[in-house]
Design an enzyme around this catalytic site. Structure first.
Site, PDB file in Angstrom:
ATOM      1  N   GLU A 176       0.866  -6.531  20.701  1.00  0.00           N
ATOM      2  CA  GLU A 176       0.099  -6.952  19.530  1.00  0.00           C
ATOM      3  C   GLU A 176      -1.339  -7.324  19.920  1.00  0.00           C
ATOM      4  O   GLU A 176      -1.561  -8.059  20.875  1.00  0.00           O
ATOM      5  CB  GLU A 176       0.798  -8.157  18.909  1.00  0.00           C
ATOM      6  CG  GLU A 176       0.109  -8.795  17.725  1.00  0.00           C
ATOM      7  CD  GLU A 176       0.885 -10.009  17.205  1.00  0.00           C
ATOM      8  OE1 GLU A 176       0.500 -10.527  16.150  1.00  0.00           O
ATOM      9  OE2 GLU A 176       1.872 -10.416  17.868  1.00  0.00           O
ATOM     10  N   LYS A 191       0.214  -6.191  10.052  1.00  0.00           N
ATOM     11  CA  LYS A 191       1.372  -7.089  10.059  1.00  0.00           C
ATOM     12  C   LYS A 191       1.702  -7.505   8.622  1.00  0.00           C
ATOM     13  O   LYS A 191       0.812  -7.905   7.849  1.00  0.00           O
ATOM     14  CB  LYS A 191       1.076  -8.318  10.923  1.00  0.00           C
ATOM     15  CG  LYS A 191       2.255  -9.270  11.056  1.00  0.00           C
ATOM     16  CD  LYS A 191       1.870 -10.572  11.746  1.00  0.00           C
ATOM     17  CE  LYS A 191       1.687 -10.435  13.222  1.00  0.00           C
ATOM     18  NZ  LYS A 191       1.545 -11.745  13.896  1.00  0.00           N
ATOM     19  N   CYS A 221       5.471  -8.277  15.542  1.00  0.00           N
ATOM     20  CA  CYS A 221       5.895  -9.653  15.843  1.00  0.00           C
ATOM     21  C   CYS A 221       6.602 -10.377  14.695  1.00  0.00           C
ATOM     22  O   CYS A 221       7.807 -10.279  14.552  1.00  0.00           O
ATOM     23  CB  CYS A 221       4.693 -10.475  16.329  1.00  0.00           C
ATOM     24  SG  CYS A 221       5.184 -11.925  17.310  1.00  0.00           S
ATOM     25  N   GLY A 279      -8.278 -34.917  41.736  1.00  0.00           N
ATOM     26  CA  GLY A 279      -8.230 -36.245  42.323  1.00  0.00           C
ATOM     27  C   GLY A 279      -6.810 -36.537  42.771  1.00  0.00           C
ATOM     28  O   GLY A 279      -5.886 -36.527  41.964  1.00  0.00           O
ATOM     29  N   LEU A 280      -6.613 -36.783  44.057  1.00  0.00           N
ATOM     30  CA  LEU A 280      -5.274 -36.999  44.610  1.00  0.00           C
ATOM     31  C   LEU A 280      -5.044 -38.490  44.836  1.00  0.00           C
ATOM     32  O   LEU A 280      -5.708 -39.103  45.680  1.00  0.00           O
ATOM     33  CB  LEU A 280      -5.100 -36.228  45.917  1.00  0.00           C
ATOM     34  CG  LEU A 280      -5.181 -34.702  45.807  1.00  0.00           C
ATOM     35  CD1 LEU A 280      -5.011 -34.056  47.179  1.00  0.00           C
ATOM     36  CD2 LEU A 280      -4.123 -34.174  44.838  1.00  0.00           C
ATOM     37  N   SER A 340      -0.503 -36.093  40.115  1.00  0.00           N
ATOM     38  CA  SER A 340      -1.507 -35.309  40.823  1.00  0.00           C
ATOM     39  C   SER A 340      -0.862 -34.423  41.887  1.00  0.00           C
ATOM     40  O   SER A 340      -1.360 -33.331  42.186  1.00  0.00           O
ATOM     41  CB  SER A 340      -2.564 -36.215  41.452  1.00  0.00           C
ATOM     42  OG  SER A 340      -2.012 -37.071  42.435  1.00  0.00           O
ATOM     43  N   ASN A 352     -10.194 -49.960  33.865  1.00  0.00           N
ATOM     44  CA  ASN A 352     -10.722 -48.683  33.400  1.00  0.00           C
ATOM     45  C   ASN A 352     -11.990 -48.275  34.152  1.00  0.00           C
ATOM     46  O   ASN A 352     -12.276 -47.077  34.287  1.00  0.00           O
ATOM     47  CB  ASN A 352     -11.002 -48.739  31.904  1.00  0.00           C
ATOM     48  CG  ASN A 352      -9.722 -48.673  31.076  1.00  0.00           C
ATOM     49  OD1 ASN A 352      -8.662 -48.316  31.592  1.00  0.00           O
ATOM     50  ND2 ASN A 352      -9.817 -49.017  29.808  1.00  0.00           N
ATOM     51  N   LYS A 392      -7.922 -40.465  21.473  1.00  0.00           N
ATOM     52  CA  LYS A 392      -7.978 -40.086  22.884  1.00  0.00           C
ATOM     53  C   LYS A 392      -7.497 -38.649  23.090  1.00  0.00           C
ATOM     54  O   LYS A 392      -8.091 -37.882  23.851  1.00  0.00           O
ATOM     55  CB  LYS A 392      -7.110 -41.027  23.720  1.00  0.00           C
ATOM     56  CG  LYS A 392      -7.651 -42.432  23.892  1.00  0.00           C
ATOM     57  CD  LYS A 392      -6.773 -43.192  24.888  1.00  0.00           C
ATOM     58  CE  LYS A 392      -7.335 -44.557  25.192  1.00  0.00           C
ATOM     59  NZ  LYS A 392      -6.534 -45.252  26.224  1.00  0.00           N
TER      60      LYS A 392
END
Length: 591
Positions: free
Chosen positions: A44, A125, A161, A330-331, A337, A407, A552
């Site tokens: 498609e 479709k 589909c 970032g580990l 992570s 924070n 957020k």
């Protein structure tokens, strides 16, 4: 009984890259021709990529798609494939005045048959999905024909589909048209356990259509969507004839014995007002030949491998299609992570993954050690940049406390990652999981920064399960498990204050995730969730956290969708919203 060799090209395409998509069609048509195929099919909207979203509203893009289709037909003929019918999806427009009040020229999600250098048949479709991630009522007008092509004395009905996913329409119309084969081209996004649903659907539709049914699916990724392939062919009784692998590009070629077309086939209007549009390409059946290609039946992936594969494909596609070769993570030494790093190494290669540990004064020695151990196990690029000097400078100026102090650490890390990204060119991967995003446990402009969130749609309990699966898969293949055991076994913690663990402010994740699944994924209200056996106060508090974190989530980067309802297109709630499930109750006497 007439014979036909069908080639189903389960391949990827890129939205907007008409030239590259057309080149892929030519390449795979050549491959199918070399295999002796008599009909070739592509997914498609293969020519434009899928979904095109508001590009469908640009007349310039629609006209570019139509022009590319005509040029493709000529190109295939010039390459020596003119006698081979090619079915391909593209973006078209309606020349007639459609229903529903749209103007003439409205876009259509369409398919075409290319033959002898020309576009010999087009169709749109019929059923337009308008749920979940689909907005096709916004963009397209439906088709009103039952397209049928006759190839070597066999009538092949065509669908797109959703024409199979909804009752009525082209499936019963294929029976009314007395088709010998129903061929559906699809771009059906991946969801967990959808492969089982898809198989049962195709079996059911084949029996309803009364003919062999081929379901050709796309693979690859487009923004948050992943396409897993899993193309299926079943006979008229619903028995599987062939099934393609998941998450693998390729061409399924198989020989089919199909009923001969009627010398006086039905014409006119059939089911749902669809008008049969039949084009005869070749009337005479092929000389009998010994079938050589059966298509095969690929092994199914288990549930964890399937989800993990989707996450890898989603990240790989996002990076490659947007021109990025490397990623930055970032580990922290934590599980999120670590899993993101493992996915990234599998997606783009460890040499293209850059990890940075950014310890603060609250970071434990074992977390710093776990981050370094992950780097050693995977071979990714690794360095350590402490944030304490920067943190002390901010605190000297602002004297923050409590949540603001916590924070600040996350935002310093986010700023550092974006600075490194700008300087060195890697895209930042956000490590947040679905549980955290649901309850607002991600810091804006902190751990939420990034270009992509690979585990955005993965609940925390699934994060642990996938990490264990990835390590187990490595062991079984004789490789080093990528994720340190300590990252899996230790209590989850953001380490933003002394002795902090997630359960200080959240219930155990196995309880939290079950509540979230009912509320987020299934849209259950408070009373229904409490009735399912959860504590009323816990439910009210959890729902309140989810409701107040909508702003957020709107600012979080895109990420691979694996569930039936991910944050993003699937779930669209107003940010300014005073309705609260946490305080709502059913009216007295209501059931």
């Amino acid at each position: 009984m007439p014979q036909l060799r069908l080639a189903l090209n389960q391949i990827d395409s890129t939205v907007g890259d008409l030239a590259a998509n057309a080149e892929a069609i030519v390449h795979w048509t050549r491959h199918a021709a070399e295999q002796g195929a008599h009909v070739v099919a592509f997914p498609e909207m293969m020519l434009t990529g899928y979904p095109v979203e508001d590009l469908a509203l640009r007349s310039s893009f629609v006209e570019a798609s139509r022009a590319a289709l005509r040029a493709l037909a000529v190109r295939l003929d010039e390459e020596g494939f003119g006698e081979l019918p090619v079915v391909v999806g593209y973006l078209d427009r309606s020349d007639a005045q459609p229903r529903y009040g749209q103007p003439a020229g409205s876009p259509q999600n369409a398919g075409a048959v290319l033959h002898r250098g020309a576009v010999v048949l087009t169709f749109a479709k019929h059923h337009l999905p308008n749920y979940g991630v689909f907005d096709e009522f916004r963009y397209f007008v439906p088709g009103d024909t039952m397209p049928v092509i006759r190839v070597h004395g066999i009538d092949i009905a065509l669908a797109i589909c959703e024409d199979l996913w909804q009752d009525g329409g082209r499936v019963p119309a294929a029976r009314s048209a007395e088709a010998g084969l129903l061929l559906s081209i699809n771009a059906s996004p991946y969801e967990r356990e959808k492969d089982d649903t898809r198989l049962e659907l195709v079996r059911k539709r084949a029996q309803e259509a009364g003919c062999t049914t081929a379901y050709l699916a796309m693979i690859g990724g487009q923004d948050e969507l992943v396409f897993d392939g899993d193309s299926i062919v079943v006979d008229r009784d619903g028995e599987v004839v062939a099934r393609a692998p998941q998450f693998a590009e390729g061409c399924v070629v198989l020989d089919l014995d199909l009923p001969a077309a009627s010398p006086e086939p039905p014409t006119g209007v059939v089911d749902d007002g669809l008008r049969i549009d039949r084009v005869v390409l070749s009337e005479e059946p092929l000389p009998a030949y010994e079938p050589e290609l059966a298509g095969g039946y690929a092994d199914r992936l288990d549930d964890d491998e399937e989800v993990y594969s989707a996450l890898v494909v989603g990240l790989r596609a996002y990076a490659a299609k947007n021109g990025f070769r490397s990623v930055l993570i970032g580990l922290s030494g934590g599980i999120d992570s670590a899993l993101v790093a493992a996915i990234a190494c599998d997606a783009v290669g460890a040499r293209n993954v850059y990890g940075v540990a950014m310890p603060s004064k609250y970071s434990s020695d074992h977390s710093k050690g776990d981050a370094a151990e992950l780097a050693r196990r995977t071979g990714l690029n690794f360095r350590t940049i402490p944030i304490e000097p920067m943190f002390d400078a901010y605190m000297g100026s602002l004297a923050l406390t409590g949540l603001a102090e916590e924070n600040l650490q996350s935002r310093l890390r986010g700023t550092m990652l974006m600075a490194l990204s700008n300087q060195e060119g890697q895209i930042v991967l956000a490590p947040g999981n679905k549980s955290e995003l649901a309850v607002g446990y991600s810091t804006l402009y902190g751990d939420s920064v990034g270009a992509y969130g690979p585990i955005k749609d993965v609940y925390k309990t699934s994060v642990f399960r996938l990490a264990r699966w990835r390590n187990r898969a490595a062991e079984e293949s004789g490789q080093t498990p990528p994720i340190p055991e300590n990252s899996i076994s230790k209590p989850p913690s953001a380490e933003l204050r002394p002795g902090q663990v997630d359960t200080d402010s959240l219930p155990d994740y196995d309880v939290l995730d079950r509540i979230l699944e009912l509320y987020v994924d299934r849209d259950q209200g408070k009373d229904a969730i409490v009735a399912a056996g959860f504590d009323v106060e816990l439910v009210a508090r959890t729902l309140r956290m989810v409701d107040t974190a909508e702003y957020k989530r709107r600012q979080y980067p895109p990420g691979t969708k694996i569930s039936a309802k991910g944050f993003g297109k699937d779930r669209r709630l107003p940010i300014t919203n005073r309705w609260r499930e946490s305080t709502a109750s059913a009216p007295e006497g209501a059931q």
